[in-house]
Design an enzyme around this catalytic site. Structure first.
Site, mmCIF file in Angstrom:
data_model
loop_
_atom_site.group_PDB
_atom_site.id
_atom_site.type_symbol
_atom_site.label_atom_id
_atom_site.label_comp_id
_atom_site.label_asym_id
_atom_site.label_seq_id
_atom_site.Cartn_x
_atom_site.Cartn_y
_atom_site.Cartn_z
ATOM 1 N N SER A 154 0.869 -1.177 0.000
ATOM 2 C CA SER A 154 0.000 0.000 0.000
ATOM 3 C C SER A 154 0.903 1.224 0.000
ATOM 4 C CB SER A 154 -0.826 0.001 1.286
ATOM 5 O OG SER A 154 -1.532 1.217 1.443
ATOM 6 N N TYR A 162 -2.298 -1.393 10.929
ATOM 7 C CA TYR A 162 -2.354 -1.658 9.477
ATOM 8 C C TYR A 162 -1.026 -1.287 8.823
ATOM 9 C CZ TYR A 162 -3.723 -1.330 4.555
ATOM 10 O OH TYR A 162 -3.775 -1.491 3.184
HETATM 11 N N1 NAP Z 1 -8.595 -0.215 -1.437
HETATM 12 C C1 NAP Z 1 -7.566 0.520 -1.129
HETATM 13 O O1 NAP Z 1 -7.675 1.775 -1.073
HETATM 14 C C2 NAP Z 1 -6.215 -0.117 -0.878
HETATM 15 C C3 NAP Z 1 -5.111 0.734 -0.794
HETATM 16 C C4 NAP Z 1 -3.868 0.198 -0.555
HETATM 17 C C5 NAP Z 1 -3.720 -1.172 -0.407
HETATM 18 N N2 NAP Z 1 -4.804 -1.977 -0.482
HETATM 19 C C6 NAP Z 1 -4.574 -3.420 -0.300
HETATM 20 O O2 NAP Z 1 -5.066 -4.103 -1.437
HETATM 21 C C7 NAP Z 1 -5.419 -5.441 -1.067
HETATM 22 C C8 NAP Z 1 -6.802 -5.762 -1.628
HETATM 23 O O3 NAP Z 1 -7.759 -4.952 -0.986
HETATM 24 P P1 NAP Z 1 -9.077 -4.393 -1.690
HETATM 25 O O4 NAP Z 1 -8.979 -2.929 -1.659
HETATM 26 O O5 NAP Z 1 -9.328 -5.095 -2.964
HETATM 27 O O6 NAP Z 1 -10.140 -4.791 -0.540
HETATM 28 P P2 NAP Z 1 -11.419 -5.745 -0.557
HETATM 29 O O7 NAP Z 1 -12.309 -5.373 -1.680
HETATM 30 O O8 NAP Z 1 -11.950 -5.688 0.832
HETATM 31 O O9 NAP Z 1 -10.799 -7.200 -0.842
HETATM 32 C C9 NAP Z 1 -10.023 -7.879 0.125
HETATM 33 C C10 NAP Z 1 -9.843 -9.323 -0.271
HETATM 34 O O10 NAP Z 1 -9.021 -9.974 0.717
HETATM 35 C C11 NAP Z 1 -9.600 -11.226 1.016
HETATM 36 N N3 NAP Z 1 -9.283 -11.691 2.375
HETATM 37 C C12 NAP Z 1 -9.431 -11.033 3.524
HETATM 38 N N4 NAP Z 1 -9.078 -11.820 4.557
HETATM 39 C C13 NAP Z 1 -8.714 -13.020 4.026
HETATM 40 C C14 NAP Z 1 -8.270 -14.272 4.569
HETATM 41 N N5 NAP Z 1 -8.098 -14.476 5.877
HETATM 42 N N6 NAP Z 1 -7.966 -15.284 3.702
HETATM 43 C C15 NAP Z 1 -8.114 -15.121 2.388
HETATM 44 N N7 NAP Z 1 -8.538 -13.974 1.806
HETATM 45 C C16 NAP Z 1 -8.848 -12.945 2.631
HETATM 46 C C17 NAP Z 1 -11.093 -11.036 0.834
HETATM 47 O O11 NAP Z 1 -11.679 -12.282 0.480
HETATM 48 P P3 NAP Z 1 -12.597 -13.178 1.437
HETATM 49 O O12 NAP Z 1 -13.145 -12.292 2.519
HETATM 50 O O13 NAP Z 1 -13.640 -13.717 0.515
HETATM 51 O O14 NAP Z 1 -11.673 -14.224 1.925
HETATM 52 C C18 NAP Z 1 -11.142 -10.080 -0.358
HETATM 53 O O15 NAP Z 1 -11.190 -10.794 -1.566
HETATM 54 C C19 NAP Z 1 -5.308 -5.504 0.455
HETATM 55 O O16 NAP Z 1 -4.087 -6.117 0.812
HETATM 56 C C20 NAP Z 1 -5.323 -4.043 0.868
HETATM 57 O O17 NAP Z 1 -4.683 -3.818 2.104
HETATM 58 C C21 NAP Z 1 -6.052 -1.477 -0.718
#
Ligand code: NAP
Length: 276
Positions: free
Chosen positions: A133, A146
């Site tokens: 991130s 986080y």
């Molecule tokens: N959105 C942002 O602004 C942003 C910014 C910087 C970084 N990120 C990073 O990008 C990544 C993806 O996030 P996103 O924004 O796409 O969020 P999201 O829409 O909430 O997706 C998160 C994904 O992680 C999976 N997950 C959570 N806990 C898990 C577990 N114990 N085992 C397996 N899968 C798990 C969830 O799947 P299930 O619940 O179905 O398992 C879901 O598919 C994350 O690492 C996040 O920290 C996001």
């Protein structure tokens, strides 16, 4: 030559879902992993292979990798994307919750990497992409645990890049900025659960409102921006070590680099509307 194989974790939503689609479009045999397998049906309809996996459960990770290698005989790309933000004042967040966040965001990613590396070393090729991130480079109030996970994954990725290089394995860090996914609402819910009452209540209200308003405006970039960066990294002859992209990522990382700590403290506190 058979199609190359990719595994994307957190494929049931947001960045992971978009990335699975992108890699499929690029011709990879793609496995999309998540706990909520019902949410993988949309991908399955497009030819992506669904995989039930909890990145905190060693057996499910082992079984997933065994299934992929049995079916395709290889693993070329691992995208460690599964993750969430558990916000809350450092003092308030129960250590069990903090540990669980490290299990998902850090240990899950590294355990899966351990499981794919023998295959990648034998192939003398492969790419591990760790989705950290901009929060792996900057910090925000009430985001301590986080950021701790993301800073850790940044450091682990840098060390791994050095170790894996002699075996022909690339390690790439993906640093998203603000992306329109379910992430913001989850982080705000966790924050309120930990800190809505008590000494940090006013700070929590400000940060939760900022997380929710980011999630509810069109300011954030679509997940396809990150999927495109991952597509670029896996098809590059020599991928960059880091791809910072999406709303705010590059300017905020640059500001953090040039501003003194206390000036950055002021900038970031104002940006999230911290009470003074
Ligand atoms: N959105 C942002 O602004 C942003 C910014 C910087 C970084 N990120 C990073 O990008 C990544 C993806 O996030 P996103 O924004 O796409 O969020 P999201 O829409 O909430 O997706 C998160 C994904 O992680 C999976 N997950 C959570 N806990 C898990 C577990 N114990 N085992 C397996 N899968 C798990 C969830 O799947 P299930 O619940 O179905 O398992 C879901 O598919 C994350 O690492 C996040 O920290 C996001």
């Amino acid at each position: 030559m058979p199609a190359k194989t990719a595994l994307v974790t957190g494929a049931s939503s947001g960045i992971g879902e978009a990335t699975a689609l992108k890699l499929h479009e690029l011709g990879y045999t793609v496995y999309g992993a998540a706990r909520r397998t019902d949410r993988l049906q949309k991908l399955a309809d497009r030819g992506i292979r669904p995989l039930a996996m909890d990145v905190t459960d060693d057996d499910s990770m082992r079984a997933g990798i065994e299934k992929i290698t049995a079916e395709t005989g290889r693993i070329d790309v691992l995208v460690n994307n599964a993750g969430y933000g558990s916000y809350g004042a450092l003092e308030d967040v129960p250590l069990d919750e903090a540990r669980y966040q490290f299990e998902v965001n850090v240990f899950g990613a590294i355990r899966l990497t351990q499981l794919v590396l023998p295959r990648m070393r034998a192939q003398r090729s492969g790419t591990v992409l760790n989705v950290t991130s901009m929060g792996g480079k900057i910090y925000t109030p009430l985001g301590g645990w986080y950021h701790g996970t993301k800073f850790a994954l940044e450091a682990l990725s840098d060390c791994l890049r050095l170790e894996a290089k002699p075996f022909g394995v690339n390690v790439v860090v993906i640093e998203p900025g603000g992306i329109a996914t379910e992430w913001g609402a989850i982080a705000a819910d966790k924050l309120e659960k930990s800190s809505a009452d008590g000494a940090y209540a006013a700070q929590a209200a400000a940060v939760a409102s900022s997380l929710r308003s980011e999630a509810n405006t069109n300011r954030n970039s679509p997940p396809s921006v990150i999927a495109d960066a991952i597509g670029k990294a896996v098809t590059a002859r020599r991928p960059k070590t880091r791809y910072a992209t999406g709303f705010g990522a590059r300017p905020l990382i640059a500001l953090r680099r040039i501003l003194p700590d206390r000036t950055f403290d002021t900038v970031i506190s104002r940006a999230v509307g911290m009470p003074r």
